[in-house]
Design a protein around this motif. Structure first.
Motif, PDB file in Angstrom:
ATOM      1  N   HIS A   3       0.850  -1.189   0.000  1.00  0.00           N
ATOM      2  CA  HIS A   3       0.000   0.000   0.000  1.00  0.00           C
ATOM      3  C   HIS A   3       0.887   1.241   0.000  1.00  0.00           C
ATOM      4  CE1 HIS A   3       1.031  -0.606   4.239  1.00  0.00           C
ATOM      5  NE2 HIS A   3       0.865   0.689   4.384  1.00  0.00           N
ATOM      6  N   ASP A   4       0.243   2.346  -0.390  1.00  0.00           N
ATOM      7  CA  ASP A   4       0.920   3.632  -0.285  1.00  0.00           C
ATOM      8  C   ASP A   4       0.571   4.242   1.056  1.00  0.00           C
ATOM      9  OD1 ASP A   4       2.390   4.480  -2.782  1.00  0.00           O
ATOM     10  OD2 ASP A   4       0.511   3.764  -3.638  1.00  0.00           O
ATOM     11  N   ARG A   5       1.534   4.931   1.615  1.00  0.00           N
ATOM     12  CA  ARG A   5       1.382   5.582   2.912  1.00  0.00           C
ATOM     13  C   ARG A   5       1.717   7.048   2.709  1.00  0.00           C
ATOM     14  NH1 ARG A   5       3.832   3.646   8.611  1.00  0.00           N
ATOM     15  NH2 ARG A   5       4.402   5.703   9.302  1.00  0.00           N
ATOM     16  N   ILE A   6       0.758   7.911   3.013  1.00  0.00           N
ATOM     17  CA  ILE A   6       0.936   9.339   2.802  1.00  0.00           C
ATOM     18  C   ILE A   6       0.721  10.054   4.123  1.00  0.00           C
ATOM     19  CG2 ILE A   6       0.131  11.358   1.488  1.00  0.00           C
ATOM     20  CD1 ILE A   6      -1.186   8.208   0.249  1.00  0.00           C
ATOM     21  N   ARG A   7       1.657  10.895   4.499  1.00  0.00           N
ATOM     22  CA  ARG A   7       1.506  11.708   5.703  1.00  0.00           C
ATOM     23  C   ARG A   7       1.075  13.100   5.279  1.00  0.00           C
ATOM     24  NH1 ARG A   7       2.667  10.803  10.786  1.00  0.00           N
ATOM     25  NH2 ARG A   7       3.997   9.026  10.322  1.00  0.00           N
ATOM     26  N   LEU A   8      -0.071  13.536   5.805  1.00  0.00           N
ATOM     27  CA  LEU A   8      -0.597  14.867   5.494  1.00  0.00           C
ATOM     28  C   LEU A   8      -0.391  15.783   6.685  1.00  0.00           C
ATOM     29  CD1 LEU A   8      -4.007  13.865   3.848  1.00  0.00           C
ATOM     30  CD2 LEU A   8      -1.843  14.344   2.708  1.00  0.00           C
ATOM     31  N   ALA A   9      -0.069  17.032   6.406  1.00  0.00           N
ATOM     32  CA  ALA A   9       0.085  18.021   7.474  1.00  0.00           C
ATOM     33  C   ALA A   9      -1.275  18.486   7.996  1.00  0.00           C
ATOM     34  CB  ALA A   9       0.894  19.215   6.970  1.00  0.00           C
ATOM     35  N   ALA A  10      -2.339  18.126   7.300  1.00  0.00           N
ATOM     36  CA  ALA A  10      -3.693  18.554   7.655  1.00  0.00           C
ATOM     37  C   ALA A  10      -4.185  17.860   8.923  1.00  0.00           C
ATOM     38  CB  ALA A  10      -4.640  18.223   6.501  1.00  0.00           C
ATOM     39  N   ASP A  11      -5.140  18.523   9.620  1.00  0.00           N
ATOM     40  CA  ASP A  11      -5.762  17.860  10.759  1.00  0.00           C
ATOM     41  C   ASP A  11      -6.683  16.750  10.242  1.00  0.00           C
ATOM     42  OD1 ASP A  11      -8.368  18.838  10.144  1.00  0.00           O
ATOM     43  OD2 ASP A  11      -8.173  20.535  11.486  1.00  0.00           O
ATOM     44  N   PHE A  12      -7.178  15.948  11.138  1.00  0.00           N
ATOM     45  CA  PHE A  12      -7.926  14.750  10.776  1.00  0.00           C
ATOM     46  C   PHE A  12      -9.136  15.049   9.887  1.00  0.00           C
ATOM     47  CE2 PHE A  12     -10.937  11.303  11.522  1.00  0.00           C
ATOM     48  CZ  PHE A  12     -10.130  10.193  11.308  1.00  0.00           C
ATOM     49  N   ASP A  13      -9.977  15.988  10.297  1.00  0.00           N
ATOM     50  CA  ASP A  13     -11.189  16.294   9.524  1.00  0.00           C
ATOM     51  C   ASP A  13     -10.851  16.831   8.138  1.00  0.00           C
ATOM     52  OD1 ASP A  13     -13.026  15.466  11.517  1.00  0.00           O
ATOM     53  OD2 ASP A  13     -12.789  17.383  12.555  1.00  0.00           O
ATOM     54  N   PRO A  49      -6.939   6.619  19.202  1.00  0.00           N
ATOM     55  CA  PRO A  49      -6.776   7.785  18.329  1.00  0.00           C
ATOM     56  C   PRO A  49      -7.769   7.719  17.165  1.00  0.00           C
ATOM     57  CG  PRO A  49      -4.647   6.786  18.821  1.00  0.00           C
ATOM     58  CD  PRO A  49      -5.696   5.857  19.346  1.00  0.00           C
ATOM     59  N   ARG A  50      -8.098   8.861  16.618  1.00  0.00           N
ATOM     60  CA  ARG A  50      -9.052   8.903  15.511  1.00  0.00           C
ATOM     61  C   ARG A  50      -8.528   8.060  14.351  1.00  0.00           C
ATOM     62  NH1 ARG A  50     -11.046  14.930  14.686  1.00  0.00           N
ATOM     63  NH2 ARG A  50     -12.736  13.884  13.577  1.00  0.00           N
ATOM     64  N   TYR A  51      -9.341   7.112  13.926  1.00  0.00           N
ATOM     65  CA  TYR A  51      -8.969   6.152  12.883  1.00  0.00           C
ATOM     66  C   TYR A  51     -10.238   5.816  12.119  1.00  0.00           C
ATOM     67  CZ  TYR A  51      -6.843   1.969  10.775  1.00  0.00           C
ATOM     68  OH  TYR A  51      -6.349   1.039   9.901  1.00  0.00           O
ATOM     69  N   THR A  52     -10.262   6.162  10.849  1.00  0.00           N
ATOM     70  CA  THR A  52     -11.446   5.949  10.026  1.00  0.00           C
ATOM     71  C   THR A  52     -11.103   5.114   8.811  1.00  0.00           C
ATOM     72  OG1 THR A  52     -12.494   7.999  10.764  1.00  0.00           O
ATOM     73  CG2 THR A  52     -13.198   7.147   8.633  1.00  0.00           C
ATOM     74  N   ILE A  53     -11.996   4.189   8.490  1.00  0.00           N
ATOM     75  CA  ILE A  53     -11.886   3.386   7.281  1.00  0.00           C
ATOM     76  C   ILE A  53     -12.926   3.900   6.299  1.00  0.00           C
ATOM     77  CG2 ILE A  53     -12.049   1.093   6.262  1.00  0.00           C
ATOM     78  CD1 ILE A  53     -11.469  -0.018   9.124  1.00  0.00           C
ATOM     79  N   GLU A  83      -5.791   8.068   9.689  1.00  0.00           N
ATOM     80  CA  GLU A  83      -5.599   7.990  11.127  1.00  0.00           C
ATOM     81  C   GLU A  83      -4.799   9.168  11.663  1.00  0.00           C
ATOM     82  OE1 GLU A  83      -2.324   5.022  12.373  1.00  0.00           O
ATOM     83  OE2 GLU A  83      -2.992   4.310  10.393  1.00  0.00           O
ATOM     84  N   GLU A  84      -5.150   9.556  12.876  1.00  0.00           N
ATOM     85  CA  GLU A  84      -4.376  10.593  13.557  1.00  0.00           C
ATOM     86  C   GLU A  84      -2.987  10.062  13.829  1.00  0.00           C
ATOM     87  OE1 GLU A  84      -6.998  13.563  16.319  1.00  0.00           O
ATOM     88  OE2 GLU A  84      -6.506  11.627  17.138  1.00  0.00           O
ATOM     89  N   ALA A  85      -2.004  10.905  13.595  1.00  0.00           N
ATOM     90  CA  ALA A  85      -0.619  10.527  13.850  1.00  0.00           C
ATOM     91  C   ALA A  85       0.029  11.632  14.680  1.00  0.00           C
ATOM     92  CB  ALA A  85       0.122  10.322  12.537  1.00  0.00           C
ATOM     93  N   ASP A  86       1.229  11.359  15.152  1.00  0.00           N
ATOM     94  CA  ASP A  86       1.931  12.345  15.977  1.00  0.00           C
ATOM     95  C   ASP A  86       2.070  13.677  15.260  1.00  0.00           C
ATOM     96  OD1 ASP A  86       2.190  10.617  18.107  1.00  0.00           O
ATOM     97  OD2 ASP A  86       4.138   9.886  17.446  1.00  0.00           O
ATOM     98  N   GLU A  87       2.381  13.628  13.995  1.00  0.00           N
ATOM     99  CA  GLU A  87       2.532  14.856  13.221  1.00  0.00           C
ATOM    100  C   GLU A  87       1.609  14.801  12.020  1.00  0.00           C
ATOM    101  OE1 GLU A  87       6.613  15.558  12.241  1.00  0.00           O
ATOM    102  OE2 GLU A  87       7.283  15.069  14.258  1.00  0.00           O
ATOM    103  N   GLY A  88       0.388  15.310  12.167  1.00  0.00           N
ATOM    104  CA  GLY A  88      -0.547  15.323  11.064  1.00  0.00           C
ATOM    105  C   GLY A  88      -1.426  14.094  11.034  1.00  0.00           C
TER     106      GLY A  88
END
Length: 132
Positions: A3-13, A49-53, A83-88
């Motif tokens: 899978h691809d894993r992308i870290r976004l700087a955006a908040d969860f919503d 932590p916030r985690y949505t499928i 999912e919520e992560a430590d940074e983004g």
């Protein structure tokens, strides 16, 4: 499954909105949404932590896939996690080529082209999220 894993700087919503829009731009609609953090709280009484499928589906591709091999329905919709992560926020998107083409569920030859099409579309979703 890769899978691809992308870290976004955006908040969860905001990340949920960005992912949903990027999927829509490639013809995928979100037909299911499972907020695991809410489910764990309600059913188990635990915080998570916030985690949505997000269950993403391209109706045309899904129709073609299930018509070619009904057992492919076991792999639909295509699940994308946010999912919520430590940074983004962290987003994971599966490799549709591997999921549909290498599932071992069927030998239907028609799925190769569909898997490639779905994979190309999801690659564009990943690119849009990384560039955004």
């Amino acid at each position: 499954m890769t899978h691809d894993r992308i870290r976004l700087a955006a908040d969860f919503d905001a990340a949920i909105e960005r992912v949903t829009q990027a999927l829509a731009d490639q013809g995928f609609g979100v037909i299911t949404r499972i907020d695991m953090h809410d489910t764990f709280k309600e059913k188990l009484g635990v915080s998570f932590p916030r985690y949505t499928i997000l269950g993403a589906c391209n109706p045309k591709l899904a129709h073609q896939a299930v018509s070619a091999a009904p057992e492919i329905g076991l792999l639909l919709p295509c699940n994308v996690t946010v999912e919520e992560a430590d940074e983004g926020t962290l987003v994971r998107i599966p490799d549709a080529r591997e999921m549909l083409g290498g599932s071992g569920l069927t030998e239907a030859p028609d799925l190769s082209e569909l898997a490639s099409d779905a994979g190309d579309r999801l690659d564009r979703v990943v690119a849009a999220l990384r560039d955004g």
